[in-house]
Write a protein that holds these residues in place. Structure first.
Motif, mmCIF file in Angstrom:
data_model
loop_
_atom_site.group_PDB
_atom_site.id
_atom_site.type_symbol
_atom_site.label_atom_id
_atom_site.label_comp_id
_atom_site.label_asym_id
_atom_site.label_seq_id
_atom_site.Cartn_x
_atom_site.Cartn_y
_atom_site.Cartn_z
ATOM 1 N N ASP A 150 -8.491 -9.604 -4.980
ATOM 2 C CA ASP A 150 -9.107 -8.621 -5.538
ATOM 3 C C ASP A 150 -10.640 -8.794 -5.330
ATOM 4 N N ARG A 151 -11.005 -9.947 -5.232
ATOM 5 C CA ARG A 151 -12.509 -10.093 -5.379
ATOM 6 C C ARG A 151 -12.834 -9.955 -3.555
ATOM 7 N N LEU A 152 -12.153 -10.491 -2.721
ATOM 8 C CA LEU A 152 -12.434 -10.899 -1.437
ATOM 9 C C LEU A 152 -12.221 -9.421 -0.508
ATOM 10 N N VAL A 153 -11.079 -8.768 -0.810
ATOM 11 C CA VAL A 153 -10.889 -7.609 0.310
ATOM 12 C C VAL A 153 -12.003 -6.536 -0.013
ATOM 13 N N GLN A 160 -17.568 2.640 2.999
ATOM 14 C CA GLN A 160 -16.727 3.948 2.703
ATOM 15 C C GLN A 160 -15.284 3.685 2.802
ATOM 16 N N ALA A 161 -14.993 2.275 2.936
ATOM 17 C CA ALA A 161 -13.436 2.070 3.005
ATOM 18 C C ALA A 161 -12.609 1.985 1.709
ATOM 19 N N LEU A 162 -13.521 1.725 0.576
ATOM 20 C CA LEU A 162 -12.883 1.951 -0.640
ATOM 21 C C LEU A 162 -13.834 2.600 -1.748
ATOM 22 N N PRO A 163 -13.343 3.502 -2.676
ATOM 23 C CA PRO A 163 -14.011 4.147 -3.433
ATOM 24 C C PRO A 163 -14.810 3.096 -4.521
ATOM 25 N N ALA A 164 -15.891 3.238 -5.044
ATOM 26 C CA ALA A 164 -16.518 2.335 -5.765
ATOM 27 C C ALA A 164 -15.410 2.109 -7.048
ATOM 28 N N GLY A 165 -15.410 0.615 -7.390
ATOM 29 C CA GLY A 165 -14.427 0.233 -8.372
ATOM 30 C C GLY A 165 -13.099 0.662 -8.344
ATOM 31 N N ALA A 166 -12.535 0.701 -7.109
ATOM 32 C CA ALA A 166 -11.177 1.048 -6.644
ATOM 33 C C ALA A 166 -10.371 -0.452 -7.100
ATOM 34 N N MET A 167 -9.358 -0.187 -7.622
ATOM 35 C CA MET A 167 -8.338 -1.340 -7.954
ATOM 36 C C MET A 167 -7.075 -1.040 -6.926
ATOM 37 N N LEU A 168 -6.347 -2.119 -6.894
ATOM 38 C CA LEU A 168 -5.314 -2.293 -6.035
ATOM 39 C C LEU A 168 -4.387 -0.866 -5.858
ATOM 40 N N PRO A 169 -4.010 -0.332 -6.874
ATOM 41 C CA PRO A 169 -3.157 0.908 -6.710
ATOM 42 C C PRO A 169 -3.767 1.900 -6.000
ATOM 43 N N ASP A 170 -5.108 2.037 -6.071
ATOM 44 C CA ASP A 170 -5.890 2.962 -5.180
ATOM 45 C C ASP A 170 -6.249 2.680 -3.779
ATOM 46 N N TYR A 171 -5.809 1.756 -3.322
ATOM 47 C CA TYR A 171 -5.942 1.128 -1.759
ATOM 48 C C TYR A 171 -5.384 2.072 -0.918
ATOM 49 N N PRO A 172 -6.061 2.344 0.114
ATOM 50 C CA PRO A 172 -5.192 3.091 1.148
ATOM 51 C C PRO A 172 -4.298 2.045 1.788
ATOM 52 N N GLY A 174 -3.553 0.555 4.556
ATOM 53 C CA GLY A 174 -3.835 -0.662 5.384
ATOM 54 C C GLY A 174 -4.536 -1.762 4.482
ATOM 55 N N LEU A 175 -5.306 -1.624 3.608
ATOM 56 C CA LEU A 175 -6.116 -2.507 2.819
ATOM 57 C C LEU A 175 -5.054 -2.937 1.772
ATOM 58 N N ALA A 176 -4.310 -2.075 1.225
ATOM 59 C CA ALA A 176 -3.240 -2.710 0.199
ATOM 60 C C ALA A 176 -2.447 -3.787 1.159
ATOM 61 N N LEU A 177 -1.782 -3.610 2.295
ATOM 62 C CA LEU A 177 -1.348 -4.592 3.039
ATOM 63 C C LEU A 177 -2.186 -5.981 3.489
ATOM 64 N N ALA A 178 -3.539 -5.815 3.663
ATOM 65 C CA ALA A 178 -4.242 -7.041 3.599
ATOM 66 C C ALA A 178 -4.484 -7.617 2.427
ATOM 67 N N HIS A 179 -4.458 -6.933 1.246
ATOM 68 C CA HIS A 179 -4.281 -7.533 -0.080
ATOM 69 C C HIS A 179 -3.084 -8.355 -0.176
ATOM 70 N N ALA A 180 -1.945 -7.774 0.097
ATOM 71 C CA ALA A 180 -0.772 -8.360 0.239
ATOM 72 C C ALA A 180 -0.465 -9.703 0.812
#
Length: 271
Positions: A150-153, A160-172, A174-180
């Motif tokens: 949650d903190r590192l990704v 511009q990759a993530l909206p400010a304050g974006a939480m996991l359900p809002d990840y695109p 590719g980044l949801a995969l990185a988080h997983a």
């Protein structure tokens, strides 16, 4: 497979002219390169992606070090039954690729060093100790690897990759995969990998690299800044340097298409 052999995924013709082996970073795993394996297989390459020992389906026996990782990689190459490969290493995976060059250069046809560095420093240095302490602080405070992700990704991507304050359900995706992938890393493996990471030193090996090499940077990468990759390319005879615009450290997860295109262009012109 042997009990201590790393696990991998692969696709593409076994008799392909060129084989690519994708090596993930400290928060990754073979599943993070599934689309890369599929993409290059569709273009006629044989493509593999491994789980480093301690990750995914690969057991960790003994200690984790760059020497042991290079030996594990060579065992995988033997088991997968091919003589030479182009190693595509992202982040810590780039370090594994450089270590492999010093261990079994005859098995390496080319190198793609992406978002990585030829050295981290000495394990007892102040910077290195602070780095390890900062990265381990959440685990030491009882946090899970998912909370570490949650903190590192968000800190490893372009602005511009993530909206400010974006939480996991809002990840695109590719980044949801990185988080997983990061969430799935066993805490003990993460600790061991961090301790190994800060010992890495292969700057002296760079002038000896005699295979085609691409040093690939991300414009907004703060972990392995473009200047680090550019200087590395200058020290490797004949190496190419490229910076992908609009991405950070998680380049392939952020924008898959230019990441794949850079590797494809390199392979098309080099092999």
């Amino acid at each position: 497979m042997m009990a201590d052999l790393p696990s991998w995924i692969e696709a593409g013709p076994v008799d392909a002219k060129t084989t690519l082996v994708f090596l993930h970073g400290i928060g990754g795993g073979k599943k993070g390169f599934q689309s890369s394996v599929d993409c290059f297989a569709s273009k006629g390459y044989r493509a593999l992606a491994w789980d480093m020992p301690g990750y995914g389906d690969s057991p960790l026996t003994g200690t984790l070090s760059f020497d042991s990782l290079a030996k594990s990689l060579e065992r995988m190459l033997n088991q997968a039954n091919f003589q030479k490969a182009v190693l595509v290493g992202h982040s810590m995976g780039g370090m594994v690729a450089l270590q492999a060059w010093t261990h079994c250069p005859e098995r390496i046809e080319g190198l793609v060093i992406a978002a990585s560095s030829p050295a981290f420093g000495q394990q007892d240095g102040d910077f290195q100790q602070q780095f390890v302490a900062q990265r381990l602080a959440p685990l030491n405070a009882g946090k899970t690897m998912a909370q570490v992700a949650d903190r590192l990704v968000p800190s490893m991507v372009a602005p511009q990759a993530l909206p400010a304050g974006a939480m996991l359900p809002d990840y695109p995706p590719g980044l949801a995969l990185a988080h997983a992938c990061m969430s799935a890393v066993p805490p003990n493996t993460y600790r061991a990998a961090l301790q190994a990471l800060v010992t890495f030193e292969q700057r002296a090996a760079l002038p000896s690299i005699s295979v085609p090499t691409l040093c690939l940077a991300g414009e907004y990468d703060k972990t392995a800044p473009p200047e680090v990759l550019r200087r590395m390319a200058q020290k490797i005879p004949g190496a190419q340097y490229q910076c992908i615009p609009g991405v950070g450290h998680l380049m392939g997860f952020e924008q898959e298409a230019p990441f794949h295109q850079a590797i494809l262009n390199f392979c098309t012109t080099s092999f």
